[in-house]
Enzyme design. Structure first.
Site, PDB file in Angstrom:
ATOM      1  N   ASP A 168      62.698  56.259   9.086  1.00 24.20           N
ATOM      2  CA  ASP A 168      62.015  57.330   8.782  1.00 24.20           C
ATOM      3  C   ASP A 168      61.071  58.249   9.846  1.00 24.20           C
ATOM      4  O   ASP A 168      61.195  57.843  10.947  1.00 24.20           O
ATOM      5  CB  ASP A 168      61.176  57.119   7.542  1.00 24.20           C
ATOM      6  CG  ASP A 168      61.170  57.842   6.288  1.00 24.20           C
ATOM      7  OD1 ASP A 168      61.154  58.984   6.349  1.00 24.20           O
ATOM      8  OD2 ASP A 168      60.988  57.427   5.172  1.00 24.20           O
ATOM      9  N   ASP A 226      63.040  64.897   0.667  1.00 23.14           N
ATOM     10  CA  ASP A 226      63.327  63.817  -0.176  1.00 23.14           C
ATOM     11  C   ASP A 226      64.151  64.344  -1.541  1.00 23.14           C
ATOM     12  O   ASP A 226      63.645  65.636  -1.893  1.00 23.14           O
ATOM     13  CB  ASP A 226      62.311  62.960  -0.880  1.00 23.14           C
ATOM     14  CG  ASP A 226      61.913  61.974   0.268  1.00 23.14           C
ATOM     15  OD1 ASP A 226      60.847  61.254   0.209  1.00 23.14           O
ATOM     16  OD2 ASP A 226      62.509  61.874   1.369  1.00 23.14           O
TER      17      ASP A 226
END
Length: 693
Positions: free
Chosen positions: A195, A250
């Protein structure tokens, strides 16, 4: 990675997390170069064996171990269903592995069972090593990996290219790349999601290259998933760094989120291929925020885009419908096709999308996607889809698992928010299949007042090269509705290219409640070889009552339709977040309003006025809950004509009066658009909204 907030979308939060000061960067002992990162890692206790000295990596170094991710990875990731809740634990992950085998998902091609954020303790141990969270994984990570491997599956893990992970729950890998990669390899990790949170401003390419080199140094084949949200256009540089890269922020379990991500990822087809894939984020199928029709579209579009397919729902709670979608092997075969091509967009107009994906062996997958809230006819041809000239074509419907043939036209009335996927072949055996027959409506039915009668026209057309025989058309309404044909509903033979037009009249009963209903249109016919084909199409209709005389607040009336960019449209409160009723009292520029509608761009709310209203008026603006952020514009449309436009308004502007004449209009639409800079913080209020009728 973290749960969505109504005030701070995850992408914006991540930007803030990565934009810390240079002073903090120095305090952390980090610099932008990989050598310095490894020095910091050694100083933190990783030890020289875990961080061998190497020169800076070349940006053109070979991809991670050749032969990995030849097709888009398929598997599971817990984040979308659990986030950091306590039910994310060893028992869950083992249960998922069991279900992969028991439910046939492994046999269908799913192989990775992956952990996301929150699997580790908040701090490293005295040697700088990551420590599995004792409550979640009491037997450690290797024990879980071993269990997954015992099922013939592969195991994946998560960390961030920063000092902390996105949920702030555990240490990130920045400055610890070689030590962490070695730990992962020793545990038996086969897949790493890396990430982008708390990255301290270190150059993205360098951070991801450093971890690439650390993974290579372990000697273990590990699929490398770059999750930097598309902020640095990884599709332009990451093919020599990782196997897949996120192209967007996201996803969330709402239609608008899925649609926005699809539109961002679809234009990037030329960057995808075997070993290097565009990643529009994980699947939300089965998490409950969308309908099964919407989930089929989500799954179809991801498969057409050759996207990684990581199941994001807790399979222990999944419905049969969810398993049916996830295990559709014919659609999975499109995603996993050996040619490795992402679909190209052939057309996109008025919410009607046509996508074509070349397949190994010469076939094409063709998707007809309807993003709108009403059925729409969508059409293309085999030639436009990229197929060679042929006397006929086999059409394989990958959701109905049925073959028909066409002379070249590929057309259908696609349900609202639905997607049809065909495998199209220039097949010499096409005459053995029944002709494809298209059935739809002539035009959208207008809202019908309860107790009155309305008309509907339907069209049935033969797209094949052989006649459709013994054709029968039916239309059925809800219980108590009157539905009658006005013209013939049968034809002994419908020749190629011919259309059967049928007129109908229908009426909701006097006691019906206002709202959305469905009529079911059916078509039944047989081929010259005797094969029987039956199709059904849901036709939405709206039973309405006229607004009362005088002045009525919009929030006291029932809209015909209402779509919203974030959560549902709210009555007398702000939109808040994704759940109904989670807003706060309306407030614009410090001024409170007792009545109104809370919306979020993009939004479209339609009211039936039946020609009985003269004006609409409201105080519009961005709700104060955004903290002076956001930018939107408000429009009023009467029977398809724009009659008012607020212009761009931001979170710093006071409420603006919008008023319009709607005299004679049958419907009035209240539309919110983003201000041209995306939809973050675009909480838009129609305060004091009212009709005069």
């Amino acid at each position: 990675m973290r749960p969505h907030s109504p005030l701070t979308p995850p992408r914006a939060r991540r930007r803030m997390a990565g934009a810390l000061s240079a002073a903090l960067l120095c305090t952390a002992g980090l610099t932008a170069g990989p050598a310095a990162a490894r020095t910091a890692e050694a100083a933190a206790g990783a030890g020289p064996a875990a961080a061998p000295a190497r020169g800076p990596a070349s940006p053109h170094a070979p991809r991670l171990p050749d032969g990995l991710a030849k097709t888009p990875p398929m598997g599971f990731n817990n984040w979308n269903s659990t986030h950091c809740r306590a039910d994310f634990n060893e028992a869950m992950i083992k249960g998922i592995a069991d279900l992969f085998v028991e439910k046939g998902l492994k046999a269908a091609g799913y192989e990775y069972v992956n952990l996301d954020d929150c699997w580790a303790e908040p701090e490293r141990d005295a040697n700088g090593k990551l420590v599995p969270n004792a409550a979640r994984f009491p037997n450690g990570i290797k024990a879980v990996a071993d269990y997954v491997h015992s099922k013939g599956l592969k195991f994946g893990i998560y960390t961030s290219a920063g000092t902390r992970t996105c949920a702030q729950a555990m240490p990130g890998a920045l400055g610890h790349e070689y030590s962490d990669a070695r730990q992962f390899a020793d545990w038996g990790v086969d897949y790493l999601k890396y990430d982008n949170c708390n990255n301290q401003g270190v150059d993205a390419k360098q951070r991801y290259i450093t971890m690439r080199d650390a993974l290579k140094a372990t000697g273990r084949p590990i699929v490398y998933s770059i999750c930097e949200w598309g902020e640095n256009k990884p599709w332009e540089w990451a093919a020599d760094v990782g196997h897949l890269w996120r192209t967007t922020g996201d996803i969330s379990d709402v239609w608008e989120s899925m649609l926005t991500i699809f539109k961002a990822n679809a234009p990037l087809a030329r960057y995808a291929g075997p070993g290097h894939w565009n990643d529009p984020d994980m699947l939300e199928v089965g998490n409950g925020g969308m309908t099964d029709t919407e989930y089929r579209s989500h799954f179809s579009l991801w498969s057409m885009m050759a996207a990684p397919l990581l199941i994001g729902t807790d399979l222990r709670k999944a419905t049969p419908a969810t398993y049916e979608i996830l295990a559709n092997r014919e659609v999975l075969a499109v995603d996993q096709d050996a040619l490795g091509k992402q679909a190209e967009v052939l057309a996109s107009e008025g919410g009607r999308w046509v996508l074509s994906k070349p397949l190994a062996g010469g076939d094409r997958a063709v998707a007809l996607f309807n993003e709108s809230d009403r059925p729409q006819r969508i059409a293309t041809t085999a030639k436009d889809a990229g197929l060679p000239q042929a006397g006929g074509y086999r059409l394989r419907d990958l959701w109905k698992h049925r073959d028909t043939h066409t002379g070249g036209e590929i057309a259908a009335t696609v349900p609202a928010r639905g997607t049809l996927v065909y495998r199209v072949s220039a097949d010499r055996q096409w005459p053995q299949y029944p002709p494809a027959v298209e059935t739809g409506i002539a035009r959208d039915p207008a809202p019908v007042e309860i107790g009155t009668e309305a008309r509907l026209g339907t069209l049935t057309r033969n797209l094949g090269q052989a006649p459709a025989l013994d054709v029968k058309i039916g239309l059925k309404g809800p219980q108590g509705w009157r539905v009658e044909p006005v013209t013939p509903t049968e034809d002994a033979a419908l020749p190629p290219g011919r259309t059967l037009a049928t007129a109908w009249k229908f009426a909701p009963p006097a006691g019906a409640k206002p709202g959305a209903y469905e009529l079911t249109l059916t078509t039944d016919y047989r081929s010259p070889r005797g094969q029987r084909v039956t199709d059904a199409l849901a036709v939405p209709v709206y039973a309405v009552v006229p607004p009362p005389a005088g002045t009525s607040y919009a929030s006291d009336l029932t809209p015909v339709t209402a779509t919203n960019g974030w959560g549902p449209v709210e009555r007398d409160m702000s939109v808040g977040g994704p759940q109904a009723g989670d807003g706060v009292p309306l407030r614009i520029g410090g001024v409170p309003f007792a009545k109104g509608l809370g919306a979020h761009a993009p939004s479209d709310i339609t009211y039936y006025t039946g020609g009985r209203c003269s004006t609409f008026a409201a105080q519009v603006g961005v709700d104060d809950e955004t903290g002076d952020r956001g930018s939107v514009s408000f429009e009023v449309w009467a029977d398809g004509q724009r009659v008012a436009d607020s212009g761009k308004l931001t979170g710093t502007d006071p409420a603006k009066t919008v008023s319009a004449s709607v005299a004679g209009a049958g419907t009035v639409r209240l539309v919110v658009l983003d201000g041209g800079d995306g939809v973050q913080f675009d909480h838009a209020d129609w305060a004091d909204a009212r009709f005069s009728c």
